[in-house]
Design an enzyme around this catalytic site. Structure first.
Site, PDB file in Angstrom:
ATOM      1  N   GLY A   8       0.835  -1.196   0.000  1.00 54.31           N
ATOM      2  CA  GLY A   8       0.000   0.000   0.000  1.00 54.31           C
ATOM      3  C   GLY A   8       0.868   1.243   0.000  1.00 54.31           C
ATOM      4  N   CYS A   9       1.959   1.175  -0.724  1.00 56.77           N
ATOM      5  CA  CYS A   9       2.978   2.239  -0.657  1.00 56.77           C
ATOM      6  C   CYS A   9       2.505   3.588  -1.181  1.00 56.77           C
ATOM      7  CB  CYS A   9       4.242   1.805  -1.401  1.00 56.77           C
ATOM      8  SG  CYS A   9       3.993   1.549  -3.180  1.00 56.77           S
ATOM      9  N   GLY A  11      -0.600   4.827  -0.964  1.00 57.51           N
ATOM     10  CA  GLY A  11      -1.653   5.421  -0.158  1.00 57.51           C
ATOM     11  C   GLY A  11      -1.073   6.459   0.777  1.00 57.51           C
ATOM     12  N   SER A 109      -2.316  -4.967  14.910  1.00 58.08           N
ATOM     13  CA  SER A 109      -2.807  -4.022  15.905  1.00 58.08           C
ATOM     14  C   SER A 109      -3.784  -3.078  15.238  1.00 58.08           C
ATOM     15  CB  SER A 109      -1.645  -3.220  16.511  1.00 58.08           C
ATOM     16  OG  SER A 109      -2.122  -2.282  17.453  1.00 58.08           O
ATOM     17  N   ALA A 110      -4.888  -2.804  15.916  1.00 55.74           N
ATOM     18  CA  ALA A 110      -5.867  -1.861  15.372  1.00 55.74           C
ATOM     19  C   ALA A 110      -5.316  -0.441  15.368  1.00 55.74           C
ATOM     20  CB  ALA A 110      -7.158  -1.918  16.178  1.00 55.74           C
ATOM     21  N   ASN A 111      -4.343  -0.178  16.208  1.00 51.08           N
ATOM     22  CA  ASN A 111      -3.752   1.152  16.297  1.00 51.08           C
ATOM     23  C   ASN A 111      -2.288   0.994  16.678  1.00 51.08           C
ATOM     24  OD1 ASN A 111      -2.947   3.783  17.557  1.00 51.08           O
ATOM     25  ND2 ASN A 111      -5.070   4.314  17.089  1.00 51.08           N
ATOM     26  N   MET A 112      -1.413   1.654  15.949  1.00 53.59           N
ATOM     27  CA  MET A 112       0.020   1.486  16.158  1.00 53.59           C
ATOM     28  C   MET A 112       0.596   2.488  17.147  1.00 53.59           C
ATOM     29  SD  MET A 112       0.304  -1.049  14.180  1.00 53.59           S
ATOM     30  CE  MET A 112       2.058  -1.305  14.372  1.00 53.59           C
ATOM     31  N   HIS A 143     -13.297  10.476  13.354  1.00 49.17           N
ATOM     32  CA  HIS A 143     -12.280  10.412  12.312  1.00 49.17           C
ATOM     33  C   HIS A 143     -12.684  11.284  11.120  1.00 49.17           C
ATOM     34  CE1 HIS A 143     -10.888   6.817  14.523  1.00 49.17           C
ATOM     35  NE2 HIS A 143      -9.732   7.065  13.942  1.00 49.17           N
ATOM     36  N   HIS A 144     -11.765  11.451  10.205  1.00 50.97           N
ATOM     37  CA  HIS A 144     -11.979  12.255   9.005  1.00 50.97           C
ATOM     38  C   HIS A 144     -13.061  11.636   8.112  1.00 50.97           C
ATOM     39  CE1 HIS A 144      -9.623   9.184   6.826  1.00 50.97           C
ATOM     40  NE2 HIS A 144      -8.872   9.182   7.920  1.00 50.97           N
ATOM     41  N   LYS A 147     -12.626   8.151   6.070  1.00 48.54           N
ATOM     42  CA  LYS A 147     -12.466   6.837   6.697  1.00 48.54           C
ATOM     43  C   LYS A 147     -13.724   6.014   6.429  1.00 48.54           C
ATOM     44  CE  LYS A 147     -11.210   4.504  11.027  1.00 48.54           C
ATOM     45  NZ  LYS A 147     -10.137   3.724  10.390  1.00 48.54           N
TER      46      LYS A 147
END
Length: 252
Positions: A8-9, A11, A109-112, A143-144, A147
Site C-alpha cells: 500500500g505504498c 496510499g 494491531s488496530a492502532n500502532m 475520524h476524518h 475513513k
C-alpha cells in the site's frame, strides 16, 4: 539495517511511512506494492504482488482489506514477517491472519500508537473498578470524512479491552435509533463520527451516578501510526512464527 516492503505504498500512510523511513538510519524500504503506480518513489513499485521478488526482512501492510488475502499468502510463501495495520478486516480475514501467524511472524494491531496501546492496558484496570460499581461504559470515536470503516478498529480494540476485563460478559451496541427502552446495564455503546480532517479521537466514558470519568486519546498527526509501524517491523524481523501485538513491542 532492516529492509522493508511497503504494502500500500502509494496510499496516504504508505507515503508517510516512506518519508519517515528516509530519516531512519536503521531502516530502508526496498520495494513497494500498490495497484496504482502513480507516484515517484525511491524504490521499485509492483502492481502485482506476485511479481515482487525483492529480498526483505519484513512487510508493513497499510492497504485495502481487498488485498489482504493475497498479501498473507505471499508472506507465507516467502517466509516474510508482516505488520498488519489494515483495518476493516472481516471475521474470515482475521481468522486468516491468525492462521498465517502459525507459519510466519505476524503483528496485528488496530492502532500502532504508543499512547493508545498504553491506554488499552489502563482501560482494563478501570473497567474492573467502575463496571462492578454500576458505571455505564460508552466509546465515542471521531475520524476524518474519508475513513470508510466504522466503528474504528481502535474503538473496537478499546471495547475489547473493557470486555476482556469483565470476562466478556458485555454486548456491543452500535445503534439505538430503533429502540425505545432503557439502556442495558451490560452493554458497551460505540458511536462513530465522521467529518472534516479529524485524524483520530477516542473517548471512553465511564458514566456513573453523580460522576463521570473519561479517558481520552487524540492523534494530531498520522505520523504517530507510521512511527509505530516502523518500530513494529524492526521488532518483528527475525521473530519466530506467532501472533504479536504492540504490547510486545512496548515491552521489548
Amino acid at each position: 539495517m532492516i529492509k522493508i516492503i511497503m504494502h500500500g505504498c502509494n496510499g496516504h500512510m504508505g507515503q508517510m511511512i516512506s518519508g519517515l523511513v528516509k530519516e531512519d538510519p536503521e531502516a530502508e524500504i526496498v520495494a513497494g506494492i500498490d495497484i496504482c503506480d502513480n507516484r515517484q518513489n525511491d524504490y521499485p513499485v509492483f502492481t502485482d504482488i506476485r511479481a515482487c521478488h525483492v529480498e526483505a526482512d519484513a512487510v508493513i501492510d497499510f492497504a485495502s482489506p481487498k488485498a489482504e488475502e493475497a498479501l498473507l499468502d505471499y508472506c507465507v510463501e516467502r517466509k516474510l514477517p508482516v505488520v498488519v495495520c489494515t483495518t476493516g478486516l472481516s471475521e474470515e480475514q482475521i481468522q486468516k491472519v491468525k492462521d498465517t501467524s502459525e507459519k510466519v511472524a505476524v503483528l496485528r494491531s488496530a492502532n500502532m500508537s504508543l499512547g493508545v496501546n498504553t491506554l488499552l492496558k489502563l482501560l482494563k484496570e478501570a473497567a474492573k473498578v467502575f463496571a462492578p460499581a454500576g458505571f455505564d461504559m460508552e466509546i465515542v470515536e471521531k475520524h476524518h470524512k474519508y475513513k470508510v470503516d466504522a466503528p474504528s478498529g481502535t474503538a473496537l480494540a478499546m471495547a475489547g479491552s473493557l470486555n476482556e476485563a469483565l470476562d466478556n460478559a458485555y454486548v456491543y451496541k452500535y445503534d439505538r435509533s430503533q429502540e425505545r427502552k432503557a439502556r442495558d446495564a451490560k452493554e458497551i455503546g460505540i458511536s462513530a463520527v465522521r467529518g472534516g480532517n479529524i485524524v483520530g479521537e477516542h473517548d471512553v466514558i465511564f458514566a456513573g451516578t453523580d460522576e463521570v470519568v473519561t479517558f481520552s486519546h487524540t492523534a494530531y498527526s498520522k505520523a504517530v501510526f507510521g512511527k509505530g509501524a516502523i518500530q513494529a517491523a524492526k521488532f518483528l524481523a527475525g521473530k519466530a512464527p506467532g501472533l504479536y501485538d504492540m504490547s510486545d513491542v512496548i515491552n521489548g
